[in-house]
Design a protein around this motif. Structure first.
Motif, PDB file in Angstrom:
ATOM      1  N   MET A   1     -16.396  24.319   4.408  1.00 18.38           N
ATOM      2  CA  MET A   1     -15.211  23.666   3.866  1.00 18.38           C
ATOM      3  C   MET A   1     -15.411  22.152   3.911  1.00 18.38           C
ATOM      4  N   GLU A   2     -15.061  21.507   2.833  1.00 23.72           N
ATOM      5  CA  GLU A   2     -15.203  20.054   2.746  1.00 23.72           C
ATOM      6  C   GLU A   2     -14.114  19.366   3.554  1.00 23.72           C
ATOM      7  N   LYS A   3     -14.496  18.307   4.232  1.00 25.35           N
ATOM      8  CA  LYS A   3     -13.563  17.555   5.073  1.00 25.35           C
ATOM      9  C   LYS A   3     -12.546  16.828   4.195  1.00 25.35           C
ATOM     10  N   LYS A   4     -11.281  16.828   4.624  1.00 26.47           N
ATOM     11  CA  LYS A   4     -10.247  16.106   3.885  1.00 26.47           C
ATOM     12  C   LYS A   4     -10.407  14.614   4.132  1.00 26.47           C
ATOM     13  N   ARG A   5     -10.001  13.820   3.138  1.00 26.67           N
ATOM     14  CA  ARG A   5     -10.138  12.370   3.222  1.00 26.67           C
ATOM     15  C   ARG A   5      -8.782  11.707   3.047  1.00 26.67           C
ATOM     16  N   THR A   6      -8.550  10.691   3.866  1.00 22.92           N
ATOM     17  CA  THR A   6      -7.344   9.871   3.756  1.00 22.92           C
ATOM     18  C   THR A   6      -7.785   8.420   3.626  1.00 22.92           C
ATOM     19  N   THR A   7      -7.231   7.725   2.637  1.00 23.40           N
ATOM     20  CA  THR A   7      -7.499   6.294   2.500  1.00 23.40           C
ATOM     21  C   THR A   7      -6.171   5.546   2.521  1.00 23.40           C
ATOM     22  N   ILE A   8      -6.217   4.390   3.156  1.00 24.18           N
ATOM     23  CA  ILE A   8      -5.030   3.545   3.263  1.00 24.18           C
ATOM     24  C   ILE A   8      -5.421   2.126   2.871  1.00 24.18           C
ATOM     25  N   VAL A   9      -4.670   1.532   1.962  1.00 27.63           N
ATOM     26  CA  VAL A   9      -4.812   0.108   1.666  1.00 27.63           C
ATOM     27  C   VAL A   9      -3.767  -0.598   2.516  1.00 27.63           C
ATOM     28  N   LEU A  10      -4.223  -1.420   3.445  1.00 24.05           N
ATOM     29  CA  LEU A  10      -3.292  -2.207   4.264  1.00 24.05           C
ATOM     30  C   LEU A  10      -3.242  -3.611   3.678  1.00 24.05           C
ATOM     31  N   PHE A  11      -2.205  -3.852   2.889  1.00 23.06           N
ATOM     32  CA  PHE A  11      -1.991  -5.122   2.207  1.00 23.06           C
ATOM     33  C   PHE A  11      -1.075  -6.024   3.024  1.00 23.06           C
ATOM     34  N   SER A  12      -0.187  -5.409   3.785  1.00 18.21           N
ATOM     35  CA  SER A  12       0.834  -6.147   4.520  1.00 18.21           C
ATOM     36  C   SER A  12       0.290  -6.724   5.819  1.00 18.21           C
ATOM     37  N   GLY A  13       0.777  -7.891   6.171  1.00 17.75           N
ATOM     38  CA  GLY A  13       0.450  -8.509   7.444  1.00 17.75           C
ATOM     39  C   GLY A  13       1.607  -8.394   8.425  1.00 17.75           C
ATOM     40  N   ASP A  14       2.534  -7.486   8.170  1.00 17.95           N
ATOM     41  CA  ASP A  14       3.676  -7.280   9.060  1.00 17.95           C
ATOM     42  C   ASP A  14       3.299  -6.304  10.167  1.00 17.95           C
TER      43      ASP A  14
END
Length: 158
Positions: A1-14
């Motif tokens: 089974m292929e591993k699931k992937r999560t990507t996050i763009v962190l644009f905020s500096g809060d």
């Protein structure tokens, strides 16, 4: 089974938004997702070292460096800043409830092999250099993020 992937763009500096990004990232890694957090614009400040790093910069780059928060614990809140009291209050409440700080969440992310990426174009625009960021960070442009996100099961923009 292929591993699931999560990507996050962190644009905020809060602080609170960066906390949310890292809580989600660490949770996804705990569920065996391969996770990438792509830090761009103000989100890069979460990766800055807290101590002053002596690097050669031009006037504008020095000004950006002085105006931006240095390190995860110096980020402001998105709401209720209250002249600096808001972050102190939320950190007090977090401590009272034994919640992890943003710095601790970043360390946990690194321990879980979450890929922390700093946007090289943003670094150029803001005059940031690799020596000014914490260790273990990858440096890449938007094409690298898109390659990670293309196969992502979860893609978030914070």
């Amino acid at each position: 089974m292929e591993k699931k992937r999560t990507t996050i763009v962190l644009f905020s500096g809060d602080y609170d938004k960066a906390m949310a990004a890292y809580i989600i990232a660490n949770g996804a890694a705990a569920y065996d997702h391969e996770v990438t957090i792509f830090h761009t614009f103000w989100g890069i400040n979460a990766l800055r070292k807290q101590e002053d790093v002596k690097v050669k910069k031009g006037f504008l780059e020095k000004m950006f460096g002085k105006m931006m928060p240095r390190g995860a614990e110096q980020l402001g809140l998105s709401k209720m800043q209250m002249m600096g009291m808001g972050p102190k209050m939320i950190k007090h409440v977090m401590n009272k409830h034994n919640a992890l700080t943003l710095t601790q969440l970043i360390n946990m992310a690194q321990e879980q092999d979450i890929k922390l990426v700093s946007c090289t174009m943003t670094m150029d625009l803001l005059g940031l250099q690799q020596d000014e960021l914490i260790g273990g960070v990858h440096y890449a442009g938007v094409a690298a993020y898109l390659a990670d996100a293309e196969d992502g099961n979860v893609n978030l923009f914070i």
